[in-house]
Design a protein around this motif. Structure first.
Motif, short mmCIF file in Angstrom:
data_model
loop_
_atom_site.label_atom_id
_atom_site.label_comp_id
_atom_site.label_asym_id
_atom_site.label_seq_id
_atom_site.Cartn_x
_atom_site.Cartn_y
_atom_site.Cartn_z
N THR A 80 0.86 -1.18 -0.01
CA THR A 80 -0.26 0.21 0.16
C THR A 80 0.74 1.70 0.17
OG1 THR A 80 -1.56 -1.40 1.28
CG2 THR A 80 -2.08 1.32 1.25
N ALA A 81 1.78 1.26 0.68
CA ALA A 81 3.51 1.72 0.76
C ALA A 81 3.97 2.82 -0.69
CB ALA A 81 3.92 2.08 1.86
N LEU A 82 3.54 1.67 -1.19
CA LEU A 82 4.57 1.29 -2.33
C LEU A 82 3.30 2.27 -3.40
CD1 LEU A 82 6.76 -1.25 -2.56
CD2 LEU A 82 7.06 1.61 -2.36
N ASP A 83 1.94 1.67 -3.35
CA ASP A 83 0.83 2.39 -4.54
C ASP A 83 0.76 3.87 -4.96
OD1 ASP A 83 -1.66 2.85 -6.17
OD2 ASP A 83 -2.61 1.20 -5.12
N PRO A 84 1.65 3.91 -6.66
CA PRO A 84 1.26 5.42 -6.87
C PRO A 84 0.38 6.55 -6.92
CG PRO A 84 1.85 3.59 -8.57
CD PRO A 84 1.32 2.67 -7.08
N TYR A 85 -0.87 5.57 -7.21
CA TYR A 85 -2.34 6.22 -6.90
C TYR A 85 -2.44 6.48 -6.16
CZ TYR A 85 -2.49 4.21 -11.88
OH TYR A 85 -1.80 3.78 -12.65
N LEU A 86 -1.87 6.40 -4.61
CA LEU A 86 -2.24 6.46 -3.37
C LEU A 86 -1.30 8.13 -3.37
CD1 LEU A 86 -2.46 3.90 -1.82
CD2 LEU A 86 -4.17 5.41 -2.28
N SER A 87 -0.54 8.00 -4.21
CA SER A 87 0.66 9.46 -3.52
C SER A 87 -0.22 10.51 -4.96
CB SER A 87 1.82 9.50 -4.47
OG SER A 87 1.62 9.33 -5.93
N ASP A 88 0.37 12.06 -3.73
CA ASP A 88 -0.10 13.54 -4.76
C ASP A 88 0.16 13.19 -6.21
OD1 ASP A 88 -1.39 14.08 -2.32
OD2 ASP A 88 0.71 15.31 -1.59
N VAL A 89 1.48 12.64 -6.55
CA VAL A 89 1.83 12.58 -8.02
C VAL A 89 0.52 11.47 -8.51
CG1 VAL A 89 3.60 11.77 -9.47
CG2 VAL A 89 3.99 13.61 -7.22
N GLY A 90 1.15 10.48 -7.82
CA GLY A 90 0.02 9.26 -8.85
C GLY A 90 -0.92 10.48 -9.15
N LEU A 91 -2.19 10.76 -7.80
CA LEU A 91 -3.40 11.03 -8.68
C LEU A 91 -3.29 12.26 -9.01
CD1 LEU A 91 -4.45 10.89 -4.92
CD2 LEU A 91 -5.13 9.81 -6.39
N ALA A 92 -2.46 13.24 -9.08
CA ALA A 92 -2.51 14.22 -10.12
C ALA A 92 -2.16 13.70 -11.74
CB ALA A 92 -1.05 15.35 -9.59
N ARG A 93 -1.27 12.52 -11.34
CA ARG A 93 -0.69 12.25 -13.25
C ARG A 93 -1.77 11.54 -13.83
NH1 ARG A 93 4.42 13.10 -15.24
NH2 ARG A 93 3.20 12.54 -16.33
N ALA A 94 -2.66 10.43 -13.33
CA ALA A 94 -3.09 9.56 -13.65
C ALA A 94 -4.63 9.57 -14.55
CB ALA A 94 -4.19 8.96 -12.21
N ASP A 95 -4.84 10.70 -14.60
CA ASP A 95 -5.78 11.39 -15.90
C ASP A 95 -5.09 11.19 -16.75
OD1 ASP A 95 -8.54 10.68 -13.94
OD2 ASP A 95 -8.34 13.56 -13.64
N GLU A 96 -3.90 12.11 -16.65
CA GLU A 96 -3.03 12.26 -18.06
C GLU A 96 -2.50 10.84 -18.84
OE1 GLU A 96 0.65 14.74 -16.97
OE2 GLU A 96 -1.01 15.71 -16.13
N LEU A 97 -2.38 9.93 -17.83
CA LEU A 97 -1.30 9.48 -18.00
C LEU A 97 -2.48 7.99 -18.54
CD1 LEU A 97 2.04 9.52 -15.71
CD2 LEU A 97 1.50 9.74 -17.80
N LEU A 98 -3.43 7.75 -18.09
CA LEU A 98 -4.13 6.33 -18.41
C LEU A 98 -4.97 6.95 -19.70
CD1 LEU A 98 -5.00 5.53 -15.06
CD2 LEU A 98 -2.98 4.02 -16.48
N PRO A 99 -5.56 6.20 -20.15
CA PRO A 99 -5.92 5.86 -21.13
C PRO A 99 -7.50 6.31 -20.74
CG PRO A 99 -5.80 3.42 -21.09
CD PRO A 99 -4.62 4.07 -20.09
N LYS A 100 -8.37 7.00 -21.63
CA LYS A 100 -9.96 6.81 -21.37
C LYS A 100 -10.61 5.98 -21.07
CE LYS A 100 -8.13 10.88 -20.97
NZ LYS A 100 -8.20 12.07 -18.97
N ARG A 101 -10.30 4.96 -22.40
CA ARG A 101 -11.01 4.16 -21.90
C ARG A 101 -10.34 3.03 -22.93
NH1 ARG A 101 -14.49 4.82 -27.95
NH2 ARG A 101 -13.18 5.76 -29.10
N VAL A 102 -10.64 1.71 -22.60
CA VAL A 102 -9.96 0.60 -23.53
C VAL A 102 -10.92 0.21 -24.68
CG1 VAL A 102 -8.98 -1.77 -23.27
CG2 VAL A 102 -9.05 0.15 -21.44
N ARG A 103 -10.51 -0.31 -25.97
CA ARG A 103 -11.08 -0.28 -26.93
C ARG A 103 -10.93 -1.57 -27.35
NH1 ARG A 103 -8.93 3.85 -32.14
NH2 ARG A 103 -9.39 5.72 -30.27
N ARG A 104 -12.17 -2.18 -26.97
CA ARG A 104 -12.44 -3.97 -27.81
C ARG A 104 -12.50 -3.58 -28.88
NH1 ARG A 104 -15.58 -6.14 -23.05
NH2 ARG A 104 -15.68 -4.32 -21.25
N THR A 105 -10.99 -4.93 -29.26
CA THR A 105 -11.46 -5.86 -30.51
C THR A 105 -12.15 -7.21 -31.18
OG1 THR A 105 -9.58 -6.59 -30.65
CG2 THR A 105 -9.62 -4.79 -30.89
#
Length: 105
Positions: A80-105
């Motif tokens: 849990t201490a290493l979870d990047p999404y629990l850090s300020d940086v991870g929370l701030a950058r998650a929206d810009e780095l993660l895809p908005k949607r996943v396309r199914r093929t």
């Protein structure tokens, strides 16, 4: 960093983190009233492996380290201490780095 012959450069921050983490693991064991042998048996490793983890020896494997943490019931705290999404940086950058949607093929 000091470079020695046939060795990696010394990383003082990593050495400090290793020393402190090793000390904490030993303290967790003692707080639970366990011997190194008991932790080794629970973790499925040798007593020497527990000694190496508690001594902060850099040769201890990640697998051994995590097994020892599991035997002490503290794995979740570390992961849990290493979870990047629990850090300020991870929370701030998650929206810009993660895809908005996943396309199914």
């Amino acid at each position: 960093m000091v470079k020695t012959r046939n060795a990696r450069p010394t990383d003082y921050a990593a050495e400090d983190a290793l020393r402190i983490t090793a000390k904490h693991v030993g303290t967790w064991r003692r707080l639970q009233g366990l011997t190194q042998t008991q932790v080794a048996e629970r973790a499925g490793v040798s007593r020497g492996a527990v000694v190496r983890v508690e001594a902060g020896e850099p040769g201890a494997t990640m697998d051994t380290f995590l097994r020892v943490l599991g035997a002490l019931h503290i794995t979740e705290s570390v992961t849990t201490a290493l979870d990047p999404y629990l850090s300020d940086v991870g929370l701030a950058r998650a929206d810009e780095l993660l895809p908005k949607r996943v396309r199914r093929t």
